[in-house]
Design an enzyme around this catalytic site. Structure first.
Site, mmCIF file in Angstrom:
data_model
loop_
_atom_site.group_PDB
_atom_site.id
_atom_site.type_symbol
_atom_site.label_atom_id
_atom_site.label_comp_id
_atom_site.label_asym_id
_atom_site.label_seq_id
_atom_site.Cartn_x
_atom_site.Cartn_y
_atom_site.Cartn_z
ATOM 1 N N TYR A 143 35.400 -4.800 30.941
ATOM 2 C CA TYR A 143 35.721 -6.006 31.066
ATOM 3 C C TYR A 143 36.667 -5.911 32.369
ATOM 4 O O TYR A 143 36.845 -7.090 33.087
ATOM 5 C CB TYR A 143 36.522 -6.586 29.995
ATOM 6 N N GLU A 199 33.529 -7.298 19.334
ATOM 7 C CA GLU A 199 32.666 -6.082 19.514
ATOM 8 C C GLU A 199 33.355 -5.019 18.631
ATOM 9 O O GLU A 199 32.660 -4.095 18.274
ATOM 10 C CB GLU A 199 32.571 -5.829 21.024
ATOM 11 N N ARG A 230 16.100 -3.242 26.308
ATOM 12 C CA ARG A 230 15.613 -4.437 26.160
ATOM 13 C C ARG A 230 15.740 -4.410 24.490
ATOM 14 O O ARG A 230 15.900 -3.690 23.622
ATOM 15 C CB ARG A 230 14.033 -4.649 26.333
ATOM 16 N N TYR A 282 14.586 -5.945 20.870
ATOM 17 C CA TYR A 282 13.517 -6.326 19.826
ATOM 18 C C TYR A 282 13.785 -6.487 18.328
ATOM 19 O O TYR A 282 14.554 -5.836 17.826
ATOM 20 C CB TYR A 282 12.418 -5.139 20.156
ATOM 21 N N SER A 283 13.392 -7.737 17.805
ATOM 22 C CA SER A 283 13.719 -8.005 16.630
ATOM 23 C C SER A 283 13.093 -7.040 15.606
ATOM 24 O O SER A 283 11.801 -6.600 15.817
ATOM 25 C CB SER A 283 13.401 -9.371 16.221
ATOM 26 N N GLY A 297 5.200 -18.559 19.230
ATOM 27 C CA GLY A 297 4.798 -17.366 19.848
ATOM 28 C C GLY A 297 5.415 -16.120 19.424
ATOM 29 O O GLY A 297 5.523 -15.923 18.052
ATOM 30 N N PRO A 338 11.565 -12.182 13.971
ATOM 31 C CA PRO A 338 12.802 -12.261 12.932
ATOM 32 C C PRO A 338 12.510 -13.220 11.927
ATOM 33 O O PRO A 338 12.879 -12.831 10.881
ATOM 34 C CB PRO A 338 14.161 -12.815 14.011
ATOM 35 N N VAL A 371 17.708 -15.931 21.169
ATOM 36 C CA VAL A 371 16.907 -16.083 22.340
ATOM 37 C C VAL A 371 16.599 -14.661 22.831
ATOM 38 O O VAL A 371 17.491 -13.735 22.659
ATOM 39 C CB VAL A 371 18.039 -16.772 23.496
ATOM 40 N N PHE A 372 15.367 -14.520 23.269
ATOM 41 C CA PHE A 372 14.885 -13.234 23.707
ATOM 42 C C PHE A 372 15.213 -13.238 25.193
ATOM 43 O O PHE A 372 14.778 -14.003 26.159
ATOM 44 C CB PHE A 372 13.456 -12.857 23.634
ATOM 45 N N GLY A 373 16.453 -12.550 25.488
ATOM 46 C CA GLY A 373 16.775 -12.321 27.077
ATOM 47 C C GLY A 373 18.002 -13.364 27.210
ATOM 48 O O GLY A 373 18.704 -13.467 26.356
#
Length: 397
Positions: A98, A140, A206, A208-209, A274, A279, A388-390
Site C-alpha cells: 500500500y 485482509e 485469475r 475461478y469460483s 453464462g 458460484p 464480478v469476474f474481473g
C-alpha cells in the site's frame, strides 16, 4: 471518518478529482509498472490493464469511498471494502504494497491536476487514501488469519485429478493437494486464484469460483475460455484449456470471497447468466446437501441450452430443493428447451417471495438489469449481493 480539516477540502475537490480520476489511474499504473515491472508480469491482470478495466475499477472505488465519507460520516462501506479485500487476499497482497501504491498514485495526482494540488488538497486526499488503505489492511489481516495463512502466503500446489469438457468453451477441473489429503473447507460461493506460468515467463493470476459444494475431497473449478469472436483470447483461460490435464500441477490460492449465504432460513433468489452460474452451483449444491427447506428461486440466462455450462446439474439441483422454483431464459432456446422464454431475463415479472436475499453473478449489464428490477419491487439494496469476474466496474460507471 474524515477530519474536520479535510472534510470541506474533499467536498470542494471531489468533482474535479472524480472527473480526472480515470486519467490519474491510467498514469498511476504507468508509473507503477515502470518502477516495478514484475507487478505487471506476475500480479496484475495484463488483459484488464490493456482494456482499461482495472483503471476504471480503481478510479471508481476511490471516488466512491470519498463520497461515502462525505455523505455517510461515521459509517464504513463494509460491502465495498470486503469485496476488494477478498480479491486482494486471493492475490497475496501485503500491507507494505500500500505504501508503493500511495507513492505512485499521488505522483500521478500531482501530474494530472498540477497547481490544483495544493498542500491542503494533498493532505486531505492523503487522509482519504489511508482511511481506505488501513481499513483494507485490517480486513485482509483478518482474512489471512481465518485462512491460517501468514500475510500474503496463500499459495499451494494442487494436482488436477479430473478434467471434463462441459461446453465447447467451458472445461471443469478437479483439484486435490499433492499430499493426497482432502482439498479443505471453504464456504459455498467462494473462489480461488490460479497462478499460471505462461510462455513468456509471466506468472499471471485469475480467479475461478469453486463450482461444487464444500465437503468433498476435491475442489472443482469451471473455466470459460475468454475472448474469441468478442475479444482477444484470455491468457490464463486459454493456457488452462490447451495445457492443463490430469496429473498436471497448478498453483492455487486458499479460498476467498464474500458471496456466501446468510444464516437462517429466509428466501433466496439465485440469479446468474453464462459462466456466472459457477458460484450458484456451489450454493445450490450446499443447500441440497444440507437438506435446506428454504424458498429458493433460481434464475439463469444463457445464449443457448448447449452453451449452458453444467446445465443438467444446475437444473437437477434447483429442482431438488423442496422450496425451489426454476426459471430459464435463452437467447435461442432451440429444440433442447422449447418451453424456455427467448430473450432477456425479466425478474420484474416473476412471483418472488417477500423478504428475499438476492445473489447475482454474470455480465455487468445482466446484474444491473436484475438489480434494477429488484429495487423497483422494493427489495432493499443491502439484500442484493453480487460477484464480478474481473475488476469491479459497478461503481466506476
Amino acid at each position: 471518518m474524515l477530519s474536520e480539516q479535510a472534510t470541506p477540502v474533499i467536498r470542494a475537490t471531489l468533482p474535479i478529482v472524480g472527473s480526472a480520476m480515470s486519467g490519474i489511474a491510467e498514469l498511476f499504473y504507468r508509473k507503477l509498472f515502470d518502477a516495478h515491472p514484475a507487478l505487471l508480469r506476475d500480479l496484475f491482470n495484463r488483459g484488464n490493464q490493456a482494456n482499461g478495466e482495472q483503471q476504471q475499477a480503481l478510479a471508481g472505488s476511490i471516488v466512491a469511498f470519498a463520497g461515502i465519507l462525505l455523505e455517510q460520516p461515521g459509517t464504513r462501506p463494509d460491502t465495498l471494502l470486503a469485496r476488494i479485500a477478498h480479491k486482494h487476499a486471493s492475490l497475496g497482497i501485503t500491507s507494505d504494497q500500500y505504501k508503493i501504491v500511495h507513492h505512485h498514485l499521488f505522483a500521478a495526482l500531482a501530474d494530472v491536476l498540477g497547481d490544483a494540488v495544493t498542500d491542503e488538497v494533498a493532505e486531505a486526499w492523503d487522509e482519504v487514501y489511508w482511511l481506505m488503505a488501513n481499513a483494507l489492511i485490517a480486513i485482509e489481516t483478518r482474512l489471512y488469519q481465518e485462512a491460517g495463512a501468514p500475510e500474503g502466503e496463500v499459495w499451494r500446489s494442487m494436482e488436477i485429478t479430473g478434467r471434463r469438457q462441459e461446453t465447447p468453451d467451458v472445461v471443469s477441473f478437479l483439484l486435490r493437494p499433492l499430499d493426497g489429503h482432502p482439498a479443505g473447507a471453504f464456504r459455498a460461493g467462494q473462489y480461488v486464484s490460479v497462478r499460471s506460468e505462461l510462455a513468456d515467463g509471466a506468472r499471471q493470476i485469475r480467479q475461478y469460483s469453486l463450482s461444487a459444494a464444500p465437503g468433498r475431497p476435491e475442489w472443482r473449478i469451471s473455466v470459460k475460455r475468454a475472448g474469441g469472436a468478442t475479444g482477444p483470447e484470455g491468457e490464463v483461460s486459454t493456457w488452462l484449456h490447451e495445457r492443463a490435464h490430469p496429473g498436471d500441477v497448478l498453483t492455487v490460492s486458499v479460498p476467498f470471497g464474500d458471496l456466501v449465504l446468510p444464516e437462517g432460513g429466509g428466501p433466496l433468489l439465485l440469479a446468474s447468466a453464462g459462466i456466472g452460474n459457477t458460484p450458484v452451483l456451489a450454493l445450490l449444491d450446499h443447500l441440497v446437501s444440507t437438506g435446506a427447506d428454504r424458498q429458493v428461486v433460481t434464475v439463469h440466462a444463457d445464449r443457448t441450452p448447449a452453451d449452458h455450462a453444467h446445465r443438467a446439474e444446475h437444473l437437477a439441483l434447483a429442482r431438488a430443493l423442496p422450496g425451489g422454483r426454476l426459471h430459464l431464459w435463452y437467447e435461442s432456446p432451440g429444440h433442447d428447451d422449447p418451453d424456455a422464454p427467448a430473450g432477456q431475463v425479466d425478474v420484474g415479472g416473476l412471483d418472488l417471495p417477500e423478504d428475499l436475499t438476492a445473489y447475482l453473478c454474470g455480465p455487468l449489464p445482466f446484474m444491473r438489469a436484475v438489480r434494477g428490477d429488484l429495487l423497483r419491487r422494493g427489495v432493499p439494496a443491502e439484500r442484493i449481493h453480487y460477484e464480478v469476474f474481473g475488476p469491479d466496474l459497478w461503481l466506476g460507471r
